[in-house]
Write an enzyme that holds these catalytic residues in place. Structure first.
Site, PDB file in Angstrom:
ATOM      1  N   ASN A   9       0.868  -1.180   0.000  1.00  0.00           N
ATOM      2  CA  ASN A   9       0.000   0.000   0.000  1.00  0.00           C
ATOM      3  C   ASN A   9       0.905   1.230   0.000  1.00  0.00           C
ATOM      4  O   ASN A   9       1.523   1.547   1.009  1.00  0.00           O
ATOM      5  CB  ASN A   9      -0.892  -0.027   1.250  1.00  0.00           C
ATOM      6  CG  ASN A   9      -1.713   1.242   1.404  1.00  0.00           C
ATOM      7  OD1 ASN A   9      -1.725   2.102   0.514  1.00  0.00           O
ATOM      8  ND2 ASN A   9      -2.403   1.380   2.535  1.00  0.00           N
ATOM      9  N   TRP A  10       0.980   1.873  -1.143  1.00  0.00           N
ATOM     10  CA  TRP A  10       1.914   3.009  -1.268  1.00  0.00           C
ATOM     11  C   TRP A  10       1.392   4.265  -0.573  1.00  0.00           C
ATOM     12  O   TRP A  10       2.099   5.256  -0.467  1.00  0.00           O
ATOM     13  CB  TRP A  10       2.165   3.321  -2.740  1.00  0.00           C
ATOM     14  CG  TRP A  10       2.923   2.254  -3.482  1.00  0.00           C
ATOM     15  CD1 TRP A  10       3.357   1.039  -2.998  1.00  0.00           C
ATOM     16  CD2 TRP A  10       3.361   2.313  -4.846  1.00  0.00           C
ATOM     17  NE1 TRP A  10       4.019   0.353  -3.976  1.00  0.00           N
ATOM     18  CE2 TRP A  10       4.036   1.108  -5.133  1.00  0.00           C
ATOM     19  CE3 TRP A  10       3.235   3.268  -5.862  1.00  0.00           C
ATOM     20  CZ2 TRP A  10       4.596   0.843  -6.385  1.00  0.00           C
ATOM     21  CZ3 TRP A  10       3.782   3.001  -7.110  1.00  0.00           C
ATOM     22  CH2 TRP A  10       4.470   1.794  -7.369  1.00  0.00           C
ATOM     23  N   HIS A 100      -9.561   1.237   5.047  1.00  0.00           N
ATOM     24  CA  HIS A 100      -8.261   1.365   5.727  1.00  0.00           C
ATOM     25  C   HIS A 100      -8.415   2.297   6.929  1.00  0.00           C
ATOM     26  O   HIS A 100      -9.220   3.236   6.890  1.00  0.00           O
ATOM     27  CB  HIS A 100      -7.225   1.931   4.743  1.00  0.00           C
ATOM     28  CG  HIS A 100      -5.835   1.886   5.295  1.00  0.00           C
ATOM     29  ND1 HIS A 100      -5.366   2.845   6.164  1.00  0.00           N
ATOM     30  CD2 HIS A 100      -4.840   0.989   5.147  1.00  0.00           C
ATOM     31  CE1 HIS A 100      -4.116   2.536   6.514  1.00  0.00           C
ATOM     32  NE2 HIS A 100      -3.779   1.409   5.905  1.00  0.00           N
ATOM     33  N   GLU A 172      -5.413  -4.789  10.628  1.00  0.00           N
ATOM     34  CA  GLU A 172      -4.392  -3.760  10.803  1.00  0.00           C
ATOM     35  C   GLU A 172      -4.653  -3.014  12.106  1.00  0.00           C
ATOM     36  O   GLU A 172      -5.446  -2.056  12.128  1.00  0.00           O
ATOM     37  CB  GLU A 172      -4.430  -2.756   9.636  1.00  0.00           C
ATOM     38  CG  GLU A 172      -4.076  -3.353   8.297  1.00  0.00           C
ATOM     39  CD  GLU A 172      -3.448  -2.313   7.367  1.00  0.00           C
ATOM     40  OE1 GLU A 172      -2.409  -2.612   6.791  1.00  0.00           O
ATOM     41  OE2 GLU A 172      -3.978  -1.198   7.257  1.00  0.00           O
ATOM     42  N   SER A 218       3.439  -2.121  10.351  1.00  0.00           N
ATOM     43  CA  SER A 218       4.886  -2.209  10.564  1.00  0.00           C
ATOM     44  C   SER A 218       5.489  -3.543  10.140  1.00  0.00           C
ATOM     45  O   SER A 218       6.431  -4.028  10.766  1.00  0.00           O
ATOM     46  CB  SER A 218       5.231  -1.885  12.031  1.00  0.00           C
ATOM     47  OG  SER A 218       4.893  -0.547  12.333  1.00  0.00           O
ATOM     48  N   GLY A 239       2.928  -1.080   4.271  1.00  0.00           N
ATOM     49  CA  GLY A 239       2.974   0.341   3.946  1.00  0.00           C
ATOM     50  C   GLY A 239       4.400   0.769   3.635  1.00  0.00           C
ATOM     51  O   GLY A 239       4.920   0.525   2.543  1.00  0.00           O
ATOM     52  N   GLY A 240       5.053   1.387   4.607  1.00  0.00           N
ATOM     53  CA  GLY A 240       6.383   1.978   4.412  1.00  0.00           C
ATOM     54  C   GLY A 240       7.379   1.078   3.699  1.00  0.00           C
ATOM     55  O   GLY A 240       8.084   1.524   2.778  1.00  0.00           O
TER      56      GLY A 240
END
Ligand code: 13P
Length: 257
Positions: A9-10, A100, A172, A218, A239-240
């Protein structure tokens, strides 16, 4: 056996040039092993909506699937700023992240709205990835399961038996998103098992056994193996760490047992 789903997920990052470069680098990292990896895992990236055409082009000939981070539930109409399911489908989008925590908490999306989007994705034969998760406060007060199962129930309202296996769930926990503090594999597994049990109760054992429940919060190259080797953790929503080709390629190669 359920195939794992590794999804990036950008969020609101990158421009068209960077996005093409990231896809090229991810492909360089995994394409040569795509056939072997593809046996037991699917890979998906979800860029910002405006980058979907560029990313669709960059993915040509790849087994990596294309996702969206959000969409409207109507096909068209006077909804300034929104993107519809047919628009996404037109670019080959197969998965849509829905509900989300950033949509819920920053943009105040309700369970009712999220449910409409889930139903719209199914109507258009896309896989909705329904996100659920408790906040830090709810976690501290021992309400995690209550919150997650409530979001699950409302998010799946009117999802028929035959559609259920086309849905994916993402657990999440809000306190784990972007904090570097992932849920332990044991913590996540217990919530995933409870989600599966709730699906079993409503949709029966076969469908519960087929539904993918992925974990997000994370996830990185160092912790992914221990998370996705748990029996009810069917992949990761990243994500990151999905914004760097080397870490995402490593996550895609996660050891799953
Ligand atoms: P991070 O991996 O950056 O914690 O984000 C998780 C997430 O929200 C994926 O949808």
């Amino acid at each position: 056996m359920r195939k794992k789903l590794i999804a990036g997920n950008w969020k609101m990052h990158l421009g068209p040039v960077e996005a093409r470069a990231l896809i090229a680098a991810i492909r360089a990292g995994i394409d040569r092993d795509a056939a072997a990896l593809g046996k037991d895992r699917d890979v998906m990236v979800a860029p910002p909506a405006i980058l979907i055409p560029a990313v669709a082009q960059a993915l040509a000939g790849s087994s990596i699937m294309l996702g969206a981070q959000n969409m409207h539930y109507e096909d068209k109409g006077a909804f300034t700023g929104e993107v519809s399911p047919p628009m996404l489908k037109g670019y080959g989008v197969t998965h849509v992240i829905i509900g989300h925590s950033e949509r819920r908490h920053i943009f105040h999306e309700t369970d009712v709205l999220i449910n409409r989007k889930v139903l719209a994705a199914l109507k258009h034969r896309m896989t909705p990835i329904l996100c659920v998760g408790e906040t830090q406060d709810e976690h501290d007060n021992g309400r995690a399961l209550d919150v997650v199962l409530h979001q699950l129930r409302l998010g799946l309202e009117n999802v028929g038996d035959d559609d259920m296996t086309a849905v994916a769930i993402a657990y999440e926990p809000v306190w784990a998103i972007g904090t570097g503090r992932n849920a332990t594999p044991e913590q996540a597994e217990s919530v995933h098992a409870a989600i599966r049990a709730a699906i079993l109760e409503r949709y029966g054992p076969e469908r519960a056994a087929a539904v993918r429940i992925i974990y997000g919060g994370s996830v990185n190259a160092d912790n992914v193996d221990s998370l996705v080797s748990k029996p009810d953790i069917d992949g990761a929503l990243v994500g990151g760490a999905s914004l760097k080709a080397d870490s995402f390629a490593r996550i895609v190669r996660a050891r799953t047992r």
